[in-house]
Design a protein around this motif. Structure first.
Motif, PDB file in Angstrom:
ATOM      1  N   GLY A  85       0.823  -1.210   0.000  1.00 47.57           N
ATOM      2  CA  GLY A  85       0.000   0.000   0.000  1.00 47.57           C
ATOM      3  C   GLY A  85       0.854   1.254   0.000  1.00 47.57           C
ATOM      4  N   VAL A  86       1.794   1.308   0.953  1.00 47.33           N
ATOM      5  CA  VAL A  86       2.637   2.505   1.051  1.00 47.33           C
ATOM      6  C   VAL A  86       3.457   2.674  -0.222  1.00 47.33           C
ATOM      7  N   GLY A  87       3.993   1.557  -0.728  1.00 46.47           N
ATOM      8  CA  GLY A  87       4.829   1.614  -1.923  1.00 46.47           C
ATOM      9  C   GLY A  87       4.058   2.150  -3.120  1.00 46.47           C
ATOM     10  N   THR A  88       2.815   1.681  -3.270  1.00 44.62           N
ATOM     11  CA  THR A  88       2.007   2.146  -4.407  1.00 44.62           C
ATOM     12  C   THR A  88       1.767   3.648  -4.316  1.00 44.62           C
ATOM     13  N   LEU A  94       3.199   6.485  -6.945  1.00 44.31           N
ATOM     14  CA  LEU A  94       2.283   7.354  -7.683  1.00 44.31           C
ATOM     15  C   LEU A  94       2.561   8.825  -7.386  1.00 44.31           C
ATOM     16  N   LEU A  95       2.919   9.116  -6.136  1.00 46.06           N
ATOM     17  CA  LEU A  95       3.131  10.515  -5.773  1.00 46.06           C
ATOM     18  C   LEU A  95       4.498  11.027  -6.200  1.00 46.06           C
ATOM     19  N   SER A  96       5.524  10.173  -6.127  1.00 43.17           N
ATOM     20  CA  SER A  96       6.877  10.718  -6.253  1.00 43.17           C
ATOM     21  C   SER A  96       7.618  10.275  -7.506  1.00 43.17           C
ATOM     22  N   HIS A  97       7.286   9.101  -8.045  1.00 43.55           N
ATOM     23  CA  HIS A  97       8.064   8.519  -9.145  1.00 43.55           C
ATOM     24  C   HIS A  97       9.548   8.488  -8.826  1.00 43.55           C
ATOM     25  N   GLU A  98       9.857   8.189  -7.572  1.00 47.44           N
ATOM     26  CA  GLU A  98      11.258   8.150  -7.154  1.00 47.44           C
ATOM     27  C   GLU A  98      11.641   6.680  -7.070  1.00 47.44           C
ATOM     28  N   ARG A  99      12.747   6.286  -7.731  1.00 45.54           N
ATOM     29  CA  ARG A  99      12.971   4.860  -7.936  1.00 45.54           C
ATOM     30  C   ARG A  99      13.582   4.149  -6.736  1.00 45.54           C
ATOM     31  N   ALA A 100      14.564   4.775  -6.086  1.00 47.94           N
ATOM     32  CA  ALA A 100      15.268   4.060  -5.008  1.00 47.94           C
ATOM     33  C   ALA A 100      14.288   3.609  -3.922  1.00 47.94           C
ATOM     34  N   GLY A 101      13.486   4.549  -3.429  1.00 47.28           N
ATOM     35  CA  GLY A 101      12.549   4.211  -2.363  1.00 47.28           C
ATOM     36  C   GLY A 101      11.499   3.217  -2.825  1.00 47.28           C
ATOM     37  N   MET A 116      10.313  -4.755   0.362  1.00 50.61           N
ATOM     38  CA  MET A 116       9.727  -4.926   1.686  1.00 50.61           C
ATOM     39  C   MET A 116       8.334  -5.537   1.579  1.00 50.61           C
ATOM     40  N   PHE A 117       7.756  -5.508   0.391  1.00 50.35           N
ATOM     41  CA  PHE A 117       6.510  -6.235   0.146  1.00 50.35           C
ATOM     42  C   PHE A 117       6.823  -7.708  -0.121  1.00 50.35           C
ATOM     43  N   SER A 147       7.460   3.349  10.589  1.00 48.95           N
ATOM     44  CA  SER A 147       8.851   3.805  10.651  1.00 48.95           C
ATOM     45  C   SER A 147       9.646   3.301   9.451  1.00 48.95           C
ATOM     46  N   MET A 148       9.092   2.319   8.713  1.00 49.21           N
ATOM     47  CA  MET A 148       9.777   1.892   7.495  1.00 49.21           C
ATOM     48  C   MET A 148       9.454   2.822   6.330  1.00 49.21           C
ATOM     49  N   SER A 149       8.544   3.764   6.525  1.00 58.16           N
ATOM     50  CA  SER A 149       8.162   4.596   5.380  1.00 58.16           C
ATOM     51  C   SER A 149       8.347   6.081   5.656  1.00 58.16           C
ATOM     52  N   VAL A 150       9.318   6.405   6.507  1.00 59.25           N
ATOM     53  CA  VAL A 150       9.571   7.815   6.812  1.00 59.25           C
ATOM     54  C   VAL A 150      11.040   8.187   6.612  1.00 59.25           C
ATOM     55  N   TRP A 151      11.820   7.268   6.006  1.00 58.90           N
ATOM     56  CA  TRP A 151      13.268   7.439   6.043  1.00 58.90           C
ATOM     57  C   TRP A 151      13.750   8.789   5.521  1.00 58.90           C
ATOM     58  N   ALA A 152      13.058   9.339   4.507  1.00 57.52           N
ATOM     59  CA  ALA A 152      13.616  10.537   3.868  1.00 57.52           C
ATOM     60  C   ALA A 152      13.311  11.816   4.643  1.00 57.52           C
ATOM     61  N   HIS A 153      12.695  11.689   5.861  1.00 62.93           N
ATOM     62  CA  HIS A 153      12.570  12.928   6.632  1.00 62.93           C
ATOM     63  C   HIS A 153      13.939  13.413   7.105  1.00 62.93           C
ATOM     64  N   HIS A 154      14.951  12.563   6.948  1.00 62.97           N
ATOM     65  CA  HIS A 154      16.315  13.020   7.232  1.00 62.97           C
ATOM     66  C   HIS A 154      16.903  13.758   6.031  1.00 62.97           C
TER      67      HIS A 154
END
Ligand SMILES: [Cu+2]
Lengths: 126, 561
Positions: A17-20, A24-31, A38-39, B311-318
Motif C-alpha cells: 500500500g505505502v509503496g504504491t 504514484l506521488l513521487s516517481h522516485e525509484r530508489a525508495g 519490503m513487500f 517507521s519503514m516509510s519515513v526514512w527521507a525525513h532526514h
C-alpha cells in the motif's frame, strides 16, 4: 502460527500500500524499489508459513495447554559447547581486514572460515 | 536443533521442548568455557558486559568532546581528532551499545520469559556474539590505523566518505566493522523470531507473551527488512572507494542521494530498533511496580506493529533539505508515528492510574524514561515538519532531539532493565540507596547536558563543530552542558561501583524479589542450565501472578474451614 503468518502478511500488504502511494506521488525509484522488496520478502515468509503451518498444531498455541505436555519429545540436540562459532567469527574478521589491508589476509581468513564451517557440520552430524 | 540443513532444521525445532532436558557434557570452567559457550544466558551476559564496555568507551569520547566545547577556541583536541570522536561516538552508541544491548537482554530473557530451555539455534547465537565483538573491535581499534579512525560522521555521507574525502583506511575499517555488526544483528533477529514463535511453553499463546517478547519479535522483523539495504549501501561505498565503482560519484553518473536513501532506509528504522526493546522492558516493569495488569495489552502490541510499519516509510525525513525527496509524504508519515507512540503513553499512564506504585529503582528509571522520551517525541514531531526542519537541520536542536530519544529514552530503559533483572542474572541484590543516587545523578546530568542544546540549536549552533566564536553567547549554555556530562559520568561510575559492591556484598536476592508476573521469576536466580525444572500453568500474560493468587485463595479457604 496463525499470528505469525498474519504478522508477515500485514507487513507485506502494508508495504504494498505505502509503496504504491509512494510511487504514484513521487516517481522516485530508489525508495520504490526498497518498498517493493519490503513487500516481497515478508510475503515470501507469509506464504511459506501458510503452506507449512496449516499442518502444524502447537501445544503452545493451545490456550488450555499444560507445561507437562511438552515432556519427553525430542527437539533435537542443544550443543552445550562449541568452539566453531568463535573460529568462524575469527575467520570472518580476518577476511574483512583482508579487504582493507591485503589479499593474503583475506585468503587466510577465508581458509579459517571454511575450516570452521566444516567443523560445524561435523559437529552436527557426530 | 542445529542438526542438518534447510528444512530439516525447522522440522526439528517444531517439536516440543522437554521440561527436563537431557544432561549435556559441560566443559571445565575458565576462559575456554566462555569462548565455547552456546548457553543463551552466558551469551546474553557476554553481550551485556561487552556492550556496557563499549558504552563506557563511547561515553568517554562524549566527555572529551564536551570538555573541548566548554570554552571557545581549541584547547584539548585538534579539529580532526574531534571529527573522529563524534564519528566513532555515534557509531559506538548506535551499533555497539544501544541496539546490541537490547539484543543481549533479549538473548537472556526472551527464552526465560516464554518458558524455553534455550534459543532456537544456540551455535548461531554464539556466532552472532563473536561477529558482534569482531565488528566492535574493528571500529574502535581503527583509532590506531594510519590517519586515524573514520571522520566522516556516523552517517558516512558520500563524498565525505569517498576516496577523496577520506583517503585513509579509517573509513574502510568502519565499513567492515559495521558490516560485521549488522550481519550479527540479522542472525540474532532470525534466532529470536524462531525462538519466540516455536519454543514457547504449552499454554503460552502469542497473546499471552510478555510485551518485551512481543516488542523483540517486532524489532527482529524491522532488523530483517532494514539491515540488508545498509549492507548493500556500504558494500557499494567500498566498491566506489577501492574497486573503481561510481555508484555515488555524480561526476561519473552516480547519485549521492542514492547513498542517503540506502542509509536512511536503515537509519530511521534503526531508531526504533533501538527504542522498541526498551518500550517492552518498561511495559513489563510498570505493571509489576504498580501492582496492576498492563492497561491495553492488545493496543500496545498493535501500536508497536504500527510503529514498525510506519517507521519503514519515513526514512527521507532526514533528507528534507536535499530538495530531492517528496517532503509532504515523508512529513505526513512521520506525523502519523506520533499516534501509536501516544497510545503507549496511555498504556503506561493507564497502568499506573490507581495502582499501588512502589518507587523502587527500576520504576524510577521507567518514570525518567517516560519524561525524557516525551520531550524527545515532541521535538521529533517538530522536526518532522519541513519548515521547522529547514531552520534547525544540522543544528544542536537535532542533537538535543535524538539524545532525548536515545539517551533519555533508550539509555534509561536499559538502566531500568539492568536494575530490574540484575537479581535474576546474578542472584545478588543491588543496593537500593546507591541505585537511587545513580538515578538522580544520571537524570539531572542528562537534562543539564541536553536541555540547553535545544536553545543552542535555535540560536544557530551547528552540530559537529569543534569550536565556536566567543561573542555569540553560546558559551554559558555549553558550559552547563559540559557540567551535565560530568555529572552523568559520575553517575555511571557510581553505577559500576553499585554492581561491584553487589558482587562483593553477596546479599542473596531470592528467586522473585519484585513479586514479578512473568516466567523468568519462577526459576532460580541465576537460572540453571536449560532454565526450568518447573513451570506454573500459563493462563494469562501474568502466569506467576495467577499462581500466587491461587495460593492465596487456597490459603484463605483453609482459614475459613
Ligand atoms: Cu528518522
Amino acid at each position: 502460527m496463525r499470528t505469525a503468518t498474519k504478522m508477515f502478511a500485514f507487513s507485506a500488504f502494508f508495504s504494498l500500500g505505502v509503496g504504491t502511494i509512494y510511487w504514484l506521488l513521487s516517481h522516485e525509484r530508489a525508495g520504490a524499489v526498497l518498498l517493493l522488496f519490503m513487500f516481497l520478502a515478508p510475503l515470501f515468509i507469509a506464504c511459506y508459513l501458510l503452506l507449512r503451518a496449516r499442518r502444524l498444531r502447537l501445544p503452545e498455541d493451545d490456550a488450555e495447554g499444560r507445561p507437562g505436555e511438552g515432556a519427553g519429545v525430542d527437539i533435537g540436540r542443544f550443543h552445550a559447547a562449541s568452539l566453531w562459532p568463535f573460529v568462524t567469527a575469527l575467520g570472518a574478521s580476518l577476511a574483512v581486514l583482508g579487504a582493507v589491508y591485503g589479499r593474503w589476509l583475506a585468503l587466510a581468513g577465508g581458509t579459517v572460515m571454511a575450516a570452521a564451517v566444516v567443523g560445524l557440520m561435523r559437529e552436527s552430524r557426530g | 536443533m542445529d542438526r542438518g540443513t534447510g528444512g530439516r532444521v525447522v522440522s526439528v525445532t517444531l517439536e516440543r521442548p522437554p521440561p527436563t532436558p537431557p544432561p549435556l557434557r559441560a566443559r571445565s570452567g575458565g576462559i575456554l568455557e566462555w569462548i565455547t559457550t552456546t548457553d543463551h544466558k552466558k551469551i546474553g551476559l557476554l553481550y551485556i558486559g561487552t556492550t556496557f564496555l563499549f558504552f563506557l568507551a563511547g561515553g568517554l569520547m562524549a566527555l572529551l568532546m564536551r570538555i573541548e566545547l566548554a570554552e571557545p577556541g581549541l584547547q584539548v583536541l585538534t579539529k580532526n581528532a574531534y571529527n573522529q570522536l563524534f564519528t566513532i561516538h555515534g557509531t559506538t552508541m548506535v551499533f555497539l551499545f544501544i541496539a546490541p544491548m537490547g539484543l543481549g537482554l533479549a538473548n537472556y530473557f526472551v527464552p526465560l520469559q516464554i518458558g524455553a530451555p534455550d534459543m532456537a539455534f544456540p551455535r548461531l547465537n554464539a556466532l552472532s556474539y563473536w561477529l558482534f565483538l569482531a565488528g566492535g573491535a574493528t571500529i574502535l581499534l581503527s583509532f590506531f590505523a594510519s590517519g586515524g579512525a573514520s571522520a566522516a560522521g556516523w552517517t558516512a555521507y558520500y563524498p565525505l566518505s569517498g576516496p577523496q574525502g577520506s583517503p585513509g583506511p579509517g573509513v574502510d575499517l568502519w565499513i567492515m566493522g559495521v558490516l560485521l555488526a549488522s550481519a550479527s544483528s540479522v542472525m540474532t533477529a532470525v534466532n529470536l523470531m524462531v525462538t519466540a514463535f516455536l519454543l514457547r511453553a504449552p499454554g503460552m499463546t502469542m497473546w499471552r507473551l510478555p510485551l518485551f517478547v512481543w516488542n523483540m519479535i517486532i524489532t527482529s522483523l524491522m532488523i530483517l527488512v532494514s539491515f540488508p539495504p545498509i549492507t548493500a549501501g556500504l558494500s557499494l561505498l567500498f566498491i566506489d572507494r577501492h574497486l573503481g565503482g561510481h555508484f555515488f560519484d555524480p561526476a561519473s553518473g552516480g547519485s549521492v542521494v542514492l547513498y542517503q536513501h540506502l542509509f536512511w532506509w536503515f537509519g530511521h528504522p534503526e531508531v526504533y530498533i533501538m527504542i522498541l526493546p526498551f518500550f517492552g522492558i518498561v511495559t513489563d516493569i510498570i505493571p509489576v511496580f504498580s501492582r496492576k495488569p498492563v492497561f491495553g495489552y492488545l493496543g500496545f502490541v498493535f501500536a508497536s506493529l504500527a510503529i514498525a510499519g510506519l517507521s519503514m516509510s519515513v526514512w527521507a525525513h532526514h533528507m528534507f533539505t536535499t530538495g530531492a525527496v517528496l517532503n509532504p509524504f515523508f512529513s505526513m508519515m512521520s506525523f502519523l508515528i506520533a499516534v501509536p507512540t501516544g497510545i503507549k503513553f496511555f498504556n503506561w499512564i493507564g497502568t499506573m492510574w490507581g495502582g499501588q506504585i512502589r518507587f523502587d529503582t527500576p520504576m524510577l528509571w521507567c518514570l525518567g524514561f517516560m519524561l525524557n522520551f516525551l520531550l524527545g517525541g515532541i521535538t521529533g514531531v517538530m522536526v518532522a515538519s519541513p519548515p521547522i526542519d529547514f531552520a534547525v537541520h544540522d543544528t544542536y536542536f537535532v542533537v538535543a532531539h535524538f539524545h532525548y530519544v536515545l539517551a533519555g529514552g533508550s539509555l534509561f530503559g536499559i538502566f531500568a532493565g539492568l536494575y530490574y533483572w540484575f537479581p535474576k542474572m546474578t542472584g545478588f541484590r543491588l543496593s537500593e540507596r546507591t541505585g537511587k543516587a545513580v538515578f538522580v545523578l544520571v537524570f539531572v546530568g542528562f537534562n543539564l547536558s541536553f536541555f540547553g542544546m535545544h536553545l543552542l540549536g535555535l540560536r544557530g549552533m551547528q552540530r559537529r563543530i569543534a569550536d565556536y566564536p566567543a561573542d555569540v553567547g553560546w558559551t554559558w549554555l555549553n558550559q552547563i552542558a559540559t557540567l551535565g556530562t560530568v555529572i552523568m559520568g559520575i553517575g555511571v561510575v557510581l553505577f559500576a561501583w553499585n554492581v561491584l559492591e553487589a558482587f562483593r556484598g553477596r546479599r542473596p536476592a531470592g528467586d522473585d524479589p519484585w513479586e514479578g508476573y512473568t516466567l523468568e521469576w519462577s526459576t532460580t536466580s541465576p537460572p540453571p542450565e536449560h532454565n526450568f525444572t518447573w513451570l506454573p500453568p500459563i493462563r494469562s500474560e501474568r502466569p506467576l501472578f495467577d499462581w500466587r493468587q491461587r495460593d492465596k485463595d487456597m490459603g484463605a479457604e483453609e482459614v475459613r474451614k
